[in-house]
Design a protein around this motif. Structure first.
Motif, PDB file in Angstrom:
ATOM      1  N   PRO A  38      44.635  19.224  41.407  1.00 50.03           N
ATOM      2  CA  PRO A  38      43.369  19.809  41.880  1.00 50.03           C
ATOM      3  C   PRO A  38      42.809  19.070  43.102  1.00 50.03           C
ATOM      4  O   PRO A  38      42.784  17.845  43.145  1.00 50.03           O
ATOM      5  CB  PRO A  38      42.455  19.646  40.670  1.00 50.03           C
ATOM      6  CG  PRO A  38      43.371  19.689  39.496  1.00 50.03           C
ATOM      7  CD  PRO A  38      44.621  18.978  39.948  1.00 50.03           C
ATOM      8  N   GLY A  39      42.400  19.852  44.096  1.00 52.61           N
ATOM      9  CA  GLY A  39      41.867  19.272  45.321  1.00 52.61           C
ATOM     10  C   GLY A  39      42.923  18.814  46.293  1.00 52.61           C
ATOM     11  O   GLY A  39      42.605  18.143  47.286  1.00 52.61           O
ATOM     12  N   HIS A  40      44.171  19.194  46.049  1.00 52.49           N
ATOM     13  CA  HIS A  40      45.282  18.776  46.912  1.00 52.49           C
ATOM     14  C   HIS A  40      45.988  19.995  47.493  1.00 52.49           C
ATOM     15  O   HIS A  40      45.757  21.127  47.079  1.00 52.49           O
ATOM     16  CB  HIS A  40      46.273  17.924  46.120  1.00 52.49           C
ATOM     17  CG  HIS A  40      45.744  16.590  45.726  1.00 52.49           C
ATOM     18  ND1 HIS A  40      46.015  15.443  46.433  1.00 52.49           N
ATOM     19  CD2 HIS A  40      44.940  16.215  44.712  1.00 52.49           C
ATOM     20  CE1 HIS A  40      45.409  14.410  45.862  1.00 52.49           C
ATOM     21  NE2 HIS A  40      44.750  14.865  44.805  1.00 52.49           N
ATOM     22  N   VAL A  69      36.514  15.762  40.569  1.00 49.04           N
ATOM     23  CA  VAL A  69      37.802  15.961  39.895  1.00 49.04           C
ATOM     24  C   VAL A  69      38.154  14.698  39.121  1.00 49.04           C
ATOM     25  O   VAL A  69      38.043  13.586  39.644  1.00 49.04           O
ATOM     26  CB  VAL A  69      38.909  16.304  40.909  1.00 49.04           C
ATOM     27  CG1 VAL A  69      40.277  16.302  40.237  1.00 49.04           C
ATOM     28  CG2 VAL A  69      38.640  17.658  41.555  1.00 49.04           C
ATOM     29  N   THR A  70      38.573  14.868  37.891  1.00 45.20           N
ATOM     30  CA  THR A  70      38.870  13.732  37.023  1.00 45.20           C
ATOM     31  C   THR A  70      40.358  13.662  36.695  1.00 45.20           C
ATOM     32  O   THR A  70      41.115  14.626  36.928  1.00 45.20           O
ATOM     33  CB  THR A  70      38.092  13.832  35.706  1.00 45.20           C
ATOM     34  OG1 THR A  70      38.548  14.989  34.981  1.00 45.20           O
ATOM     35  CG2 THR A  70      36.591  13.948  35.971  1.00 45.20           C
ATOM     36  N   LEU A  71      40.750  12.548  36.127  1.00 45.61           N
ATOM     37  CA  LEU A  71      42.123  12.408  35.656  1.00 45.61           C
ATOM     38  C   LEU A  71      42.418  13.445  34.574  1.00 45.61           C
ATOM     39  O   LEU A  71      43.523  13.986  34.499  1.00 45.61           O
ATOM     40  CB  LEU A  71      42.336  10.986  35.132  1.00 45.61           C
ATOM     41  CG  LEU A  71      43.743  10.618  34.643  1.00 45.61           C
ATOM     42  CD1 LEU A  71      44.798  10.883  35.711  1.00 45.61           C
ATOM     43  CD2 LEU A  71      43.776   9.154  34.207  1.00 45.61           C
ATOM     44  N   VAL A 158      29.559   9.866  48.720  1.00 41.67           N
ATOM     45  CA  VAL A 158      30.250  11.155  48.837  1.00 41.67           C
ATOM     46  C   VAL A 158      30.993  11.541  47.564  1.00 41.67           C
ATOM     47  O   VAL A 158      31.455  12.679  47.421  1.00 41.67           O
ATOM     48  CB  VAL A 158      31.214  11.166  50.044  1.00 41.67           C
ATOM     49  CG1 VAL A 158      30.439  11.046  51.342  1.00 41.67           C
ATOM     50  CG2 VAL A 158      32.258  10.058  49.927  1.00 41.67           C
ATOM     51  N   GLY A 159      31.147  10.598  46.626  1.00 41.50           N
ATOM     52  CA  GLY A 159      31.776  10.913  45.352  1.00 41.50           C
ATOM     53  C   GLY A 159      33.278  11.084  45.415  1.00 41.50           C
ATOM     54  O   GLY A 159      33.879  11.764  44.570  1.00 41.50           O
ATOM     55  N   LEU A 160      33.910  10.449  46.399  1.00 46.09           N
ATOM     56  CA  LEU A 160      35.351  10.528  46.562  1.00 46.09           C
ATOM     57  C   LEU A 160      35.817   9.394  47.464  1.00 46.09           C
ATOM     58  O   LEU A 160      35.003   8.687  48.057  1.00 46.09           O
ATOM     59  CB  LEU A 160      35.752  11.890  47.146  1.00 46.09           C
ATOM     60  CG  LEU A 160      34.986  12.407  48.372  1.00 46.09           C
ATOM     61  CD1 LEU A 160      35.455  11.767  49.674  1.00 46.09           C
ATOM     62  CD2 LEU A 160      35.081  13.920  48.470  1.00 46.09           C
ATOM     63  N   LEU A 161      37.122   9.218  47.546  1.00 43.80           N
ATOM     64  CA  LEU A 161      37.714   8.286  48.508  1.00 43.80           C
ATOM     65  C   LEU A 161      38.088   9.080  49.752  1.00 43.80           C
ATOM     66  O   LEU A 161      38.734  10.126  49.644  1.00 43.80           O
ATOM     67  CB  LEU A 161      38.957   7.626  47.919  1.00 43.80           C
ATOM     68  CG  LEU A 161      38.763   6.790  46.659  1.00 43.80           C
ATOM     69  CD1 LEU A 161      40.116   6.365  46.094  1.00 43.80           C
ATOM     70  CD2 LEU A 161      37.904   5.569  46.947  1.00 43.80           C
ATOM     71  N   ARG A 162      37.679   8.610  50.928  1.00 44.05           N
ATOM     72  CA  ARG A 162      38.021   9.305  52.169  1.00 44.05           C
ATOM     73  C   ARG A 162      38.630   8.316  53.151  1.00 44.05           C
ATOM     74  O   ARG A 162      38.046   7.283  53.461  1.00 44.05           O
ATOM     75  CB  ARG A 162      36.794   9.987  52.785  1.00 44.05           C
ATOM     76  CG  ARG A 162      37.080  10.625  54.144  1.00 44.05           C
ATOM     77  CD  ARG A 162      36.018  11.619  54.527  1.00 44.05           C
ATOM     78  NE  ARG A 162      36.086  12.807  53.673  1.00 44.05           N
ATOM     79  CZ  ARG A 162      35.048  13.609  53.426  1.00 44.05           C
ATOM     80  NH1 ARG A 162      33.862  13.336  53.949  1.00 44.05           N
ATOM     81  NH2 ARG A 162      35.197  14.670  52.663  1.00 44.05           N
ATOM     82  N   CYS A 163      39.796   8.673  53.654  1.00 47.70           N
ATOM     83  CA  CYS A 163      40.542   7.792  54.552  1.00 47.70           C
ATOM     84  C   CYS A 163      40.876   8.552  55.832  1.00 47.70           C
ATOM     85  O   CYS A 163      41.263   9.725  55.789  1.00 47.70           O
ATOM     86  CB  CYS A 163      41.826   7.333  53.853  1.00 47.70           C
ATOM     87  SG  CYS A 163      42.636   5.932  54.608  1.00 47.70           S
TER      88      CYS A 163
END
Length: 287
Positions: A38-40, A69-71, A158-163
């Motif tokens: 999910p989200g990919h 999105v969770t594990l 932002v509630g996520l990792l962003r690179c």
């Protein structure tokens, strides 16, 4: 019956990176499906600010679809795919890197759907949570600052990792290449980097998500060690193997080894495809 390889990607990755491996598996006569968690993949968010010319300030605050999105979401999605694949015969679940966390949770919940599970330099937590392993001696050589230097948003905001994988900073790019594909050419590295997506979810799991002896531990399993991996060092890979074997000594890992960095086995996939074909041959007749 012919098995289906179900391929699970790692962090910031997607199904696209498995295309060369799937081609090699197909040429060996094997069926495979590459998963987008999910989200990919085409569900990923690529903010306008990520495009050139980049607006890093806006990129740091732009929302992303992977937030929340969770594990557990990842595992539920994977289980749905495993259920469909299982209708056609045996299933070999193959995970890479962070994808091992999702594969492990799915195996804990539905061992009946998996005929063999394969970890390729992949996380299979047993004694600790994945985040805790990063403080262990086996991870001391990992250049955590390299990835951190390309982070462009506060995860708490932002509630996520962003690179920012589209950076032109030569120092950051050199750090990425050393971490992921030191044994590849600069051209291979840049091509692979272009397949990465900027966002990843925050959920690294809990103690309940570690491998469980009475479910995960019943599945025949293989660990493919990558000798040149500096992202998940060989010492940590070997620790994953030892911990899994200690959890279920009656069902130890079948261990294979490839001379590869974290990503080279996907850039030059023929050796990995041959190993997976050998693993498929371990399935009992009539499985």
């Amino acid at each position: 019956m012919q098995p289906t390889f179900v391929l699970v990607h790692g962090a910031f990755a997607n199904s696209f990176s498995f295309a060369p491996l799937q081609a090699e598996l197909g040429l060996l006569g094997h069926r495979s499906v590459a998963v987008d968690l999910p989200g990919h993949g085409f569900a990923a968010t690529y903010p306008r600010a990520y495009q050139a010319p980049q607006d890093l300030a806006q990129l740091a605050t732009a929302p992303g679809a992977i937030k929340g999105v969770t594990l557990a979401d990842n595992a539920e999605h994977l289980i749905g795919i495993l259920e469909r694949a299982k209708r056609n015969g045996p299933v070999v679940l193959v995970s890479h890197s962070r994808g091992g966390m999702t594969a492990t949770v799915a195996a804990n919940r539905r061992p009946d759907l998996i005929d063999r599970i394969v970890y390729v330099s992949s996380w299979c937590p047993v004694d600790l949570d994945v985040s805790a392993y990063y403080a262990e001696p086996e991870m001391a050589t990992v250049d955590a600052a390299g990835l951190a230097s390309a982070m462009v948003a506060d995860p708490a905001e932002v509630g996520l990792l962003r690179c920012n994988f589209r950076t032109a900073d030569p120092g950051v790019l050199a750090s990425f290449k050393a971490a992921f594909l030191a044994d590849g050419t600069d051209e291979e590295f840049m091509a692979f980097l272009s397949t990465f997506q900027p966002d990843e979810n925050l959920d690294a799991g809990t103690p309940e998500d570690r491998a469980q002896a009475d479910s995960w531990g019943r599945i025949p399993r293989t660990y493919v060690r990558l000798t040149e991996d500096t992202s998940v060092p060989l010492a940590m890979q070997d620790r994953m193997i030892r911990e899994g074997d200690a959890l279920t000594p009656e069902n130890p890992y079948d261990v294979r080894t490839l001379t590869s960095s974290h990503l080279k086995w996907l850039v030059d996939p023929a050796p990995a495809a041959r190993v997976l074909a050998e693993v498929a041959a371990l399935l009992p007749s009539g499985a």
